[in-house]
Design a protein around this motif. Structure first.
Motif, PDB file in Angstrom:
ATOM      1  N   LYS A 107      -2.202   4.679 -17.493  1.00  0.00           N
ATOM      2  CA  LYS A 107      -2.771   3.568 -16.707  1.00  0.00           C
ATOM      3  C   LYS A 107      -2.721   3.888 -15.211  1.00  0.00           C
ATOM      4  CE  LYS A 107      -1.130   0.168 -20.036  1.00  0.00           C
ATOM      5  NZ  LYS A 107       0.062  -0.625 -20.359  1.00  0.00           N
ATOM      6  N   SER A 108      -1.921   4.878 -14.814  1.00  0.00           N
ATOM      7  CA  SER A 108      -1.845   5.253 -13.395  1.00  0.00           C
ATOM      8  C   SER A 108      -3.116   6.008 -13.002  1.00  0.00           C
ATOM      9  CB  SER A 108      -0.625   6.140 -13.155  1.00  0.00           C
ATOM     10  OG  SER A 108      -0.853   7.005 -12.062  1.00  0.00           O
ATOM     11  N   ARG A 109      -3.690   5.606 -11.862  1.00  0.00           N
ATOM     12  CA  ARG A 109      -4.922   6.279 -11.413  1.00  0.00           C
ATOM     13  C   ARG A 109      -4.629   7.700 -10.943  1.00  0.00           C
ATOM     14  NH1 ARG A 109      -6.082   1.645  -8.460  1.00  0.00           N
ATOM     15  NH2 ARG A 109      -4.024   2.091  -7.642  1.00  0.00           N
ATOM     16  N   ASN A 110      -3.459   7.917 -10.338  1.00  0.00           N
ATOM     17  CA  ASN A 110      -3.108   9.276  -9.916  1.00  0.00           C
ATOM     18  C   ASN A 110      -2.951  10.190 -11.128  1.00  0.00           C
ATOM     19  OD1 ASN A 110      -2.721   9.243  -6.864  1.00  0.00           O
ATOM     20  ND2 ASN A 110      -1.613   7.405  -7.499  1.00  0.00           N
ATOM     21  N   TYR A 111      -2.295   9.685 -12.145  1.00  0.00           N
ATOM     22  CA  TYR A 111      -2.141  10.427 -13.402  1.00  0.00           C
ATOM     23  C   TYR A 111      -3.528  10.735 -13.989  1.00  0.00           C
ATOM     24  CZ  TYR A 111      -0.434  11.085 -18.282  1.00  0.00           C
ATOM     25  OH  TYR A 111      -0.159  11.553 -19.552  1.00  0.00           O
ATOM     26  N   GLY A 119      12.309   4.887 -10.463  1.00  0.00           N
ATOM     27  CA  GLY A 119      11.606   3.908 -11.306  1.00  0.00           C
ATOM     28  C   GLY A 119      10.091   4.082 -11.221  1.00  0.00           C
ATOM     29  N   ASP A 120       9.600   4.130 -10.008  1.00  0.00           N
ATOM     30  CA  ASP A 120       8.145   4.268  -9.826  1.00  0.00           C
ATOM     31  C   ASP A 120       7.664   5.660 -10.230  1.00  0.00           C
ATOM     32  OD1 ASP A 120       5.658   3.368  -9.205  1.00  0.00           O
ATOM     33  OD2 ASP A 120       5.945   3.268  -7.033  1.00  0.00           O
ATOM     34  N   LEU A 121       8.523   6.666  -9.982  1.00  0.00           N
ATOM     35  CA  LEU A 121       8.164   8.038 -10.368  1.00  0.00           C
ATOM     36  C   LEU A 121       7.962   8.119 -11.888  1.00  0.00           C
ATOM     37  CD1 LEU A 121       7.918  11.000  -9.249  1.00  0.00           C
ATOM     38  CD2 LEU A 121      10.311  11.275  -9.892  1.00  0.00           C
ATOM     39  N   LEU A 124       5.249   9.110  -2.066  1.00  0.00           N
ATOM     40  CA  LEU A 124       5.422  10.488  -2.557  1.00  0.00           C
ATOM     41  C   LEU A 124       5.149  10.614  -4.055  1.00  0.00           C
ATOM     42  CD1 LEU A 124       8.625  11.717  -0.643  1.00  0.00           C
ATOM     43  CD2 LEU A 124       6.228  11.947   0.013  1.00  0.00           C
ATOM     44  N   LYS A 125       5.530   9.615  -4.821  1.00  0.00           N
ATOM     45  CA  LYS A 125       5.428   9.771  -6.285  1.00  0.00           C
ATOM     46  C   LYS A 125       3.979   9.945  -6.752  1.00  0.00           C
ATOM     47  CE  LYS A 125       3.745   5.520  -6.960  1.00  0.00           C
ATOM     48  NZ  LYS A 125       2.482   5.153  -7.609  1.00  0.00           N
ATOM     49  N   ASN A 126       3.022   9.493  -5.958  1.00  0.00           N
ATOM     50  CA  ASN A 126       1.612   9.623  -6.364  1.00  0.00           C
ATOM     51  C   ASN A 126       1.208  11.087  -6.558  1.00  0.00           C
ATOM     52  OD1 ASN A 126       1.022   6.859  -6.330  1.00  0.00           O
ATOM     53  ND2 ASN A 126       0.674   6.874  -4.118  1.00  0.00           N
ATOM     54  N   PRO A 132       7.931   0.161  -9.761  1.00  0.00           N
ATOM     55  CA  PRO A 132       7.092   0.539 -10.904  1.00  0.00           C
ATOM     56  C   PRO A 132       6.193  -0.627 -11.310  1.00  0.00           C
ATOM     57  CG  PRO A 132       9.377   0.194 -11.585  1.00  0.00           C
ATOM     58  CD  PRO A 132       9.335  -0.067 -10.124  1.00  0.00           C
ATOM     59  N   ASN A 133       5.056  -0.742 -10.679  1.00  0.00           N
ATOM     60  CA  ASN A 133       4.238  -1.955 -10.776  1.00  0.00           C
ATOM     61  C   ASN A 133       2.770  -1.643 -11.059  1.00  0.00           C
ATOM     62  OD1 ASN A 133       6.005  -3.552  -7.980  1.00  0.00           O
ATOM     63  ND2 ASN A 133       6.628  -3.289 -10.090  1.00  0.00           N
ATOM     64  N   LEU A 134       2.478  -1.150 -12.243  1.00  0.00           N
ATOM     65  CA  LEU A 134       1.078  -0.927 -12.607  1.00  0.00           C
ATOM     66  C   LEU A 134       0.354  -2.277 -12.604  1.00  0.00           C
ATOM     67  CD1 LEU A 134       1.771   1.472 -15.604  1.00  0.00           C
ATOM     68  CD2 LEU A 134       0.674   2.133 -13.449  1.00  0.00           C
ATOM     69  N   THR A 172       0.837  -1.208   0.000  1.00  0.00           N
ATOM     70  CA  THR A 172       0.000   0.000   0.000  1.00  0.00           C
ATOM     71  C   THR A 172       0.871   1.257   0.000  1.00  0.00           C
ATOM     72  OG1 THR A 172      -1.697  -1.215   1.199  1.00  0.00           O
ATOM     73  CG2 THR A 172      -1.806   1.191   1.305  1.00  0.00           C
ATOM     74  N   LYS A 173       0.584   2.179  -0.919  1.00  0.00           N
ATOM     75  CA  LYS A 173       1.459   3.350  -1.084  1.00  0.00           C
ATOM     76  C   LYS A 173       0.760   4.615  -0.595  1.00  0.00           C
ATOM     77  CE  LYS A 173       3.917   1.366  -5.073  1.00  0.00           C
ATOM     78  NZ  LYS A 173       4.021   1.314  -6.531  1.00  0.00           N
ATOM     79  N   GLY A 174       0.764   4.810   0.700  1.00  0.00           N
ATOM     80  CA  GLY A 174       0.106   6.008   1.224  1.00  0.00           C
ATOM     81  C   GLY A 174       0.703   6.411   2.556  1.00  0.00           C
TER      82      GLY A 174
HETATM   83  O1  LIG Z   1      -2.339   3.641 -10.431  1.00  0.00           O
HETATM   84  P1  LIG Z   1      -1.514   4.371  -9.421  1.00  0.00           P
HETATM   85  O2  LIG Z   1      -1.352   5.809  -9.737  1.00  0.00           O
HETATM   86  O3  LIG Z   1      -2.019   4.106  -8.025  1.00  0.00           O
HETATM   87  O4  LIG Z   1      -0.050   3.765  -9.498  1.00  0.00           O
HETATM   88  C1  LIG Z   1       0.110   2.389  -9.446  1.00  0.00           C
HETATM   89  C2  LIG Z   1       1.475   1.971  -8.971  1.00  0.00           C
HETATM   90  O5  LIG Z   1       1.787   2.562  -7.738  1.00  0.00           O
HETATM   91  C3  LIG Z   1       2.555   2.206  -9.979  1.00  0.00           C
HETATM   92  O6  LIG Z   1       3.749   1.630  -9.509  1.00  0.00           O
END
Ligand SMILES: O=P(O)(O)OC[C@H](O)CO
Ligand SMILES: NC(=O)c1ccc[n+]([C@@H]2O[C@H](COP(=O)([O-])OP(=O)(O)OC[C@H]3O[C@@H](n4cnc5c(N)ncnc54)[C@H](O)[C@@H]3O)[C@@H](O)[C@H]2O)c1
Length: 340
Positions: free
Chosen positions: A253-257, A243-245, A190-192, A137-139, A107-109
């Motif tokens: 495909k990134s939800r934050n993007y 890498g993840d940034l 942070l990268k989100n 970097p794991n979409l 979980t990235k938060g």
């Molecule tokens: O879809 P996001 O923006 O939550 O990004 C997914 C992953 O964290 C990419 O590594």
């Protein structure tokens, strides 16, 4: 059925599903816990999780389950793929069952109010558990489609790192180890925020120079912040940092993007989040990060600018103008000039 112990994956969303499938492809028996019995029944019948990973076949080695306590009782290795807003509330009631288990957060938060990262929450809930983090970097969709992918398992517990590598390493997924759990986890959180900014820039039709500037200055900013918190800046040169940034700031495909893109198209934050219908952790992280940067007196112009647009009524033009007119700075903060 094998006589090996099953591995648990907690969270029925896109990343939980992708990790569960990956483990099963590697011959592991997987108990995939989700809170919604209807979702579990549907996955059992149809071998697909259409809300989160449409078109991906769920491996026969993945068993969708809804009894959390029974799941934990059977497993030693547990991957946590819950949203950051749900992790504490979901696991606190079963804290007694986590003693001695390997808990790996994906979980990235960052927790609001405490500024705790997710593995620190796990430590807080279950001080006698063995704790690790998986980040990189794991979409989820690409992991599930078996695109060649690398990730990082980070823990002070070397044996945990080895066991996670053995469980996840496969034909299409490489897992590197790190002992810098804090740095690896901080990079992922942070990268989100910067991915939201990158999505906005893309929607506004900004050029490739602009995209590169954003990613590079984002790396400088997040590293500066991390160093102030005591993290090792070198970790940010790895998969879980730059890498993840890169992937999150450059992929639709990134939800934050996607949230950033919607904002750049003129949607409100509420409308952008509603249109997404999935977790975009950066939306919550921006507030806690802005507050922490102020408290720690770290210069973070991109974070400040995004916060001003989202929560202080500034326009994009005003913020871009202020960023470009800002006092000139040094390119790389951490180059030692002594001896040169
Ligand atoms: O879809 P996001 O923006 O939550 O990004 C997914 C992953 O964290 C990419 O590594
Ligand atoms: N999707 C990715 O590409 C990806 C990759 C790496 C890491 N992550 C991280 O994994 C975490 C989960 O993301 P995701 O993409 O799987 O999210 P998602 O939006 O796809 O799914 C979230 C899941 O959590 C469930 N959930 C929500 N609240 C819950 C609660 N209180 N108890 C139990 N379940 C609950 C939802 O029902 C849903 O199944 C996030 O922190 C994300 O940053 C995601």
């Amino acid at each position: 059925m094998t006589d090996k112990q099953p591995i648990a994956v907690l969270g029925g969303g896109s990343f939980g599903t992708a990790i569960a499938n990956l483990l099963a492809e590697n011959g592991q028996q997987v108990l995939h816990w989700m809170r919604d019995p209807e979702q579990a029944a549907a996955i059992k019948n149809d071998r697909e999780n259409p809300r989160y990973l449409k078109g991906i076949k769920i491996h026969s080695g993945v068993e969708p389950v809804t009894d959390l306590s029974a799941t934990l009782a059977q497993c030693q290795m547990i991957f946590v793929a819950l949203p950051s807003s749900a992790l504490r509330q979901a696991l606190q009631p079963v804290a007694d069952q986590l003693k001695g288990k390997m808990l790996v957060s994906t979980t990235k938060g960052i927790e609001a109010n405490t500024f705790l990262l997710m593995s620190q929450i796990l430590e807080d809930i279950a001080p006698e558990a063995r704790i690790g983090v998986l980040s990189g970097p794991n979409l989820a969709r690409e992991v599930a489609e078996n695109a060649l992918t690398a990730s990082v398992v980070a823990s002070e517990d070397e044996d945990l790192c080895r066991q996670v590598q053995a469980a996840l390493h496969g034909r299409t997924f490489r897992v590197y180890a790190s002992s810098d759990r804090f740095g690896v986890e901080l990079g992922g959180a942070l990268k989100n925020v910067y991915a939201i900014i990158a999505g906005m820039a893309a929607a506004m039709g900004m050029g490739e120079n602009t995209k590169s500037m954003l990613i590079t200055r984002a790396l400088a900013e997040m590293t500066r912040f991390a160093v102030k918190l005591g993290a090792n800046p070198m970790t940010f040169l790895g998969l879980a940092g730059v890498g993840d940034l890169i992937v999150t700031c450059s992929s639709s495909k990134s939800r934050n993007y996607q949230v950033g893109y919607a904002l750049g198209e003129g949607l409100t934050l509420e409308a952008a989040v509603a249109r997404l219908g999935e977790v975009a952790e950066g939306v919550n992280t921006i507030k806690v990060l802005k507050a922490k940067a102020e408290e720690m007196q770290v210069y973070m112009p991109l974070v400040t600018g995004l916060h001003a647009i989202l929560f202080e009524g500034r326009t994009l033009d005003q913020v871009i103008g202020a960023l470009m007119r800002g006092e000139p700075k040094t390119d790389v903060d951490f180059i030692s000039t002594s001896g040169f």
